[in-house]
Design an enzyme around this catalytic site. Structure first.
Site, PDB file in Angstrom:
ATOM      1  N   ARG A  70     -11.891   2.300  -8.820  1.00 49.90           N
ATOM      2  CA  ARG A  70     -10.977   3.425  -9.099  1.00 49.90           C
ATOM      3  C   ARG A  70     -11.255   3.980 -10.506  1.00 49.90           C
ATOM      4  O   ARG A  70     -11.889   3.305 -11.325  1.00 49.90           O
ATOM      5  CB  ARG A  70      -9.529   2.940  -9.013  1.00 49.90           C
ATOM      6  CG  ARG A  70      -9.181   2.553  -7.594  1.00 49.90           C
ATOM      7  CD  ARG A  70      -7.705   2.309  -7.396  1.00 49.90           C
ATOM      8  NE  ARG A  70      -7.467   2.017  -6.002  1.00 49.90           N
ATOM      9  CZ  ARG A  70      -6.312   2.149  -5.384  1.00 49.90           C
ATOM     10  NH1 ARG A  70      -5.257   2.565  -6.045  1.00 49.90           N
ATOM     11  NH2 ARG A  70      -6.193   1.863  -4.113  1.00 49.90           N
ATOM     12  N   LEU A  94      10.774 -20.506  -4.748  1.00 54.94           N
ATOM     13  CA  LEU A  94       9.811 -19.612  -4.107  1.00 54.94           C
ATOM     14  C   LEU A  94       8.492 -19.733  -4.853  1.00 54.94           C
ATOM     15  O   LEU A  94       8.490 -19.851  -6.079  1.00 54.94           O
ATOM     16  CB  LEU A  94      10.300 -18.148  -4.211  1.00 54.94           C
ATOM     17  CG  LEU A  94       9.319 -17.072  -3.717  1.00 54.94           C
ATOM     18  CD1 LEU A  94       9.294 -17.029  -2.186  1.00 54.94           C
ATOM     19  CD2 LEU A  94       9.708 -15.683  -4.233  1.00 54.94           C
ATOM     20  N   HIS A 102       2.787   3.432  -8.997  1.00 52.98           N
ATOM     21  CA  HIS A 102       2.559   2.007  -9.253  1.00 52.98           C
ATOM     22  C   HIS A 102       3.774   1.375  -9.949  1.00 52.98           C
ATOM     23  O   HIS A 102       4.140   0.243  -9.659  1.00 52.98           O
ATOM     24  CB  HIS A 102       1.294   1.802 -10.086  1.00 52.98           C
ATOM     25  CG  HIS A 102       0.029   2.174  -9.344  1.00 52.98           C
ATOM     26  ND1 HIS A 102      -0.222   1.755  -8.058  1.00 52.98           N
ATOM     27  CD2 HIS A 102      -1.044   2.921  -9.702  1.00 52.98           C
ATOM     28  CE1 HIS A 102      -1.397   2.224  -7.657  1.00 52.98           C
ATOM     29  NE2 HIS A 102      -1.916   2.947  -8.640  1.00 52.98           N
ATOM     30  N   TRP A 121     -11.761  -2.103  -8.742  1.00 51.97           N
ATOM     31  CA  TRP A 121     -12.480  -1.727  -9.977  1.00 51.97           C
ATOM     32  C   TRP A 121     -13.158  -0.374  -9.823  1.00 51.97           C
ATOM     33  O   TRP A 121     -13.490   0.268 -10.818  1.00 51.97           O
ATOM     34  CB  TRP A 121     -13.539  -2.775 -10.336  1.00 51.97           C
ATOM     35  CG  TRP A 121     -12.981  -4.107 -10.703  1.00 51.97           C
ATOM     36  CD1 TRP A 121     -12.996  -5.229  -9.926  1.00 51.97           C
ATOM     37  CD2 TRP A 121     -12.337  -4.483 -11.927  1.00 51.97           C
ATOM     38  NE1 TRP A 121     -12.392  -6.285 -10.589  1.00 51.97           N
ATOM     39  CE2 TRP A 121     -11.987  -5.847 -11.824  1.00 51.97           C
ATOM     40  CE3 TRP A 121     -12.018  -3.802 -13.102  1.00 51.97           C
ATOM     41  CZ2 TRP A 121     -11.329  -6.540 -12.846  1.00 51.97           C
ATOM     42  CZ3 TRP A 121     -11.369  -4.491 -14.121  1.00 51.97           C
ATOM     43  CH2 TRP A 121     -11.038  -5.840 -13.980  1.00 51.97           C
ATOM     44  N   ASP A 156       0.821  -1.211   0.000  1.00 49.41           N
ATOM     45  CA  ASP A 156       0.000   0.000   0.000  1.00 49.41           C
ATOM     46  C   ASP A 156       0.860   1.269   0.000  1.00 49.41           C
ATOM     47  O   ASP A 156       1.947   1.288   0.573  1.00 49.41           O
ATOM     48  CB  ASP A 156      -0.897  -0.024   1.255  1.00 49.41           C
ATOM     49  CG  ASP A 156      -2.023   0.989   1.177  1.00 49.41           C
ATOM     50  OD1 ASP A 156      -2.276   1.525   0.082  1.00 49.41           O
ATOM     51  OD2 ASP A 156      -2.637   1.258   2.216  1.00 49.41           O
ATOM     52  N   GLU A 169     -12.196  -4.818  -5.107  1.00 52.97           N
ATOM     53  CA  GLU A 169     -12.779  -3.489  -4.896  1.00 52.97           C
ATOM     54  C   GLU A 169     -12.042  -2.407  -5.697  1.00 52.97           C
ATOM     55  O   GLU A 169     -12.529  -1.285  -5.812  1.00 52.97           O
ATOM     56  CB  GLU A 169     -12.753  -3.136  -3.400  1.00 52.97           C
ATOM     57  CG  GLU A 169     -13.784  -3.885  -2.559  1.00 52.97           C
ATOM     58  CD  GLU A 169     -13.474  -5.369  -2.387  1.00 52.97           C
ATOM     59  OE1 GLU A 169     -12.284  -5.723  -2.248  1.00 52.97           O
ATOM     60  OE2 GLU A 169     -14.418  -6.192  -2.434  1.00 52.97           O
ATOM     61  N   SER A 179      -7.329  -5.620  -5.942  1.00 51.06           N
ATOM     62  CA  SER A 179      -8.425  -6.201  -5.167  1.00 51.06           C
ATOM     63  C   SER A 179      -9.727  -6.150  -5.958  1.00 51.06           C
ATOM     64  O   SER A 179      -9.859  -5.364  -6.904  1.00 51.06           O
ATOM     65  CB  SER A 179      -8.597  -5.454  -3.842  1.00 51.06           C
ATOM     66  OG  SER A 179      -9.337  -4.264  -4.037  1.00 51.06           O
ATOM     67  N   GLY A 182       0.212   5.506  -4.383  1.00 54.49           N
ATOM     68  CA  GLY A 182      -0.361   6.800  -4.758  1.00 54.49           C
ATOM     69  C   GLY A 182       0.236   7.924  -3.922  1.00 54.49           C
ATOM     70  O   GLY A 182       0.617   8.977  -4.447  1.00 54.49           O
ATOM     71  N   ARG A 183       0.334   7.693  -2.610  1.00 49.19           N
ATOM     72  CA  ARG A 183       0.875   8.738  -1.728  1.00 49.19           C
ATOM     73  C   ARG A 183       2.366   8.967  -1.983  1.00 49.19           C
ATOM     74  O   ARG A 183       2.861  10.075  -1.906  1.00 49.19           O
ATOM     75  CB  ARG A 183       0.622   8.363  -0.257  1.00 49.19           C
ATOM     76  CG  ARG A 183      -0.787   8.713   0.191  1.00 49.19           C
ATOM     77  CD  ARG A 183      -1.177   8.006   1.455  1.00 49.19           C
ATOM     78  NE  ARG A 183      -1.488   6.604   1.196  1.00 49.19           N
ATOM     79  CZ  ARG A 183      -1.694   5.702   2.153  1.00 49.19           C
ATOM     80  NH1 ARG A 183      -1.595   6.061   3.421  1.00 49.19           N
ATOM     81  NH2 ARG A 183      -1.989   4.458   1.831  1.00 49.19           N
TER      82      ARG A 183
HETATM   83  C1  FPP Z   1      -1.939   0.347  -3.218  1.00 44.31           C
HETATM   84  O1  FPP Z   1      -1.463   1.652  -3.370  1.00 44.31           O
HETATM   85  C2  FPP Z   1      -1.507  -0.457  -4.297  1.00 44.31           C
HETATM   86  C3  FPP Z   1      -2.330  -1.030  -5.223  1.00 44.31           C
HETATM   87  C4  FPP Z   1      -3.780  -0.836  -5.278  1.00 44.31           C
HETATM   88  C5  FPP Z   1      -1.795  -1.848  -6.252  1.00 44.31           C
HETATM   89  C6  FPP Z   1      -0.536  -2.571  -5.922  1.00 44.31           C
HETATM   90  C7  FPP Z   1       0.161  -2.667  -7.173  1.00 44.31           C
HETATM   91  C8  FPP Z   1       1.491  -2.635  -7.360  1.00 44.31           C
HETATM   92  C9  FPP Z   1       2.511  -2.669  -6.315  1.00 44.31           C
HETATM   93  C10 FPP Z   1       1.994  -2.561  -8.710  1.00 44.31           C
HETATM   94  C11 FPP Z   1       1.360  -3.520  -9.593  1.00 44.31           C
HETATM   95  C12 FPP Z   1       1.891  -4.882  -9.397  1.00 44.31           C
HETATM   96  C13 FPP Z   1       1.599  -5.800 -10.265  1.00 44.31           C
HETATM   97  C14 FPP Z   1       2.139  -7.165 -10.170  1.00 44.31           C
HETATM   98  C15 FPP Z   1       0.695  -5.427 -11.351  1.00 44.31           C
HETATM   99  P1  FPP Z   1      -2.538   2.789  -3.502  1.00 44.31           P
HETATM  100  O2  FPP Z   1      -2.722   3.081  -4.946  1.00 44.31           O
HETATM  101  O3  FPP Z   1      -3.795   2.419  -2.808  1.00 44.31           O
HETATM  102  O4  FPP Z   1      -1.793   3.931  -2.776  1.00 44.31           O
HETATM  103  P2  FPP Z   1      -2.471   5.085  -1.926  1.00 44.31           P
HETATM  104  O5  FPP Z   1      -3.253   4.414  -0.825  1.00 44.31           O
HETATM  105  O6  FPP Z   1      -1.302   5.841  -1.420  1.00 44.31           O
HETATM  106  O7  FPP Z   1      -3.323   5.883  -2.864  1.00 44.31           O
END
Ligand code: FPP
Length: 239
Positions: free
Chosen positions: A63, A123, A29, A61, A12, A59, A57, A15-16
């Site tokens: 976004r 792994l 990302h 979708w 997580d 959920e 996730s 975005g931040r």
């Molecule tokens: C959460 O950060 C991250 C996600 C929703 C996606 C996780 C995806 C990756 C690490 C990259 C993609 C990986 C693959 C294998 C495709 P957020 O966007 O919710 O961040 P925020 O809470 O700061 O907005």
């Protein structure tokens, strides 16, 4: 030191991380994928056999369309660019989540990655994609209900163990450690059944900044925990 065989990560804060740098979310990302690469490379050396990552996730979708499309694109790119290296390094790729809800080209790519790496053992990288814990449990319940309705099994034969066998993770041991980055303190529908007795580690860093050292620290934290599974600590048993 006791090392968990299975570590699961809620990646997580992409975005931040991007916002703090004045960059678009996609840049966060992308940096997240790089952090994932590094983590996958580090995991076997730290004694981890299974690494599950929450990549999209059920959920997510909700976004904006453009971000959903960016995340789909990044998954495709990750599989296309990294599959050869993963295979060479003995990484088995497993996907959990509702594949039926994905575009056919993505489904095919994920199937190909699973097939190619099926016999690898250094792994197991479990990618949770279009995954939600509740959705997974509902799908498992439907499978078992159909088996009962057809007379294949008796409802009394459904135990927790049998139920677990109907989940996407049927062949994967439960995670002993769940790590979440970005400072949020919740599970967000991740591995709800499987994490019943997992130790939880929450880190303040955003996912793109996650490093081998963070992982090693989380493992040390885990090793210091007393796990009781509803029982008593050994020193209290005779009291
Ligand atoms: C959460 O950060 C991250 C996600 C929703 C996606 C996780 C995806 C990756 C690490 C990259 C993609 C990986 C693959 C294998 C495709 P957020 O966007 O919710 O961040 P925020 O809470 O700061 O907005």
């Amino acid at each position: 030191m006791t090392t968990p065989a299975h570590v699961a990560i809620i990646m997580d804060g992409n975005g931040r991380w991007a916002k703090a740098r004045g960059l678009p979310r996609l840049a966060g990302h992308r940096a997240g994928v790089e952090a994932l690469r590094k983590t996958v490379r580090a995991a076997p050396g730290l004694g981890i056999s299974y690494l599950t990552v929450y990549a999209f996730s059920s959920e997510n979708w909700s976004r904006p369309k453009s971000e959903v499309s960016d995340l789909m694109g990044l998954l495709k790119l990750f599989i296309r660019r990294d599959l050869a290296e993963l295979h060479q390094n003995g990484v088995r790729v497993r996907i959990i989540g509702d594949k039926a809800g994905l575009q056919p080209d993505i489904r095919d790519l994920l199937d190909e990655a699973e097939q190619l790496t099926l016999h690898n053992r250094s792994l197991t990288l479990v990618i949770a994609f279009n995954y939600g814990g509740r959705d997974e449990i509902v799908r498992a319940a439907r499978k078992l209900a159909a088996a009962v309705a057809s007379g294949e099994i008796d409802s009394d034969a459904i135990t927790a163990e049998r139920f677990a066998g109907a989940l996407d993770t049927a062949d994967i041991p439960d995670p002993e450690l769940v790590i979440r980055t970005s400072g949020e303190l919740r599970l967000s529908n991740f591995l709800l059944w499987q994490a019943a007795y997992a130790e939880l580690v929450f880190l303040p860093c955003y996912w793109p900044d996650f490093s081998r050292e963070h992982l090693a620290d989380a493992l040390r934290d885990f090793a210091g925990r007393e796990r009781r599974f509803g029982g008593l600590a050994p020193q209290n048993v005779a009291l």
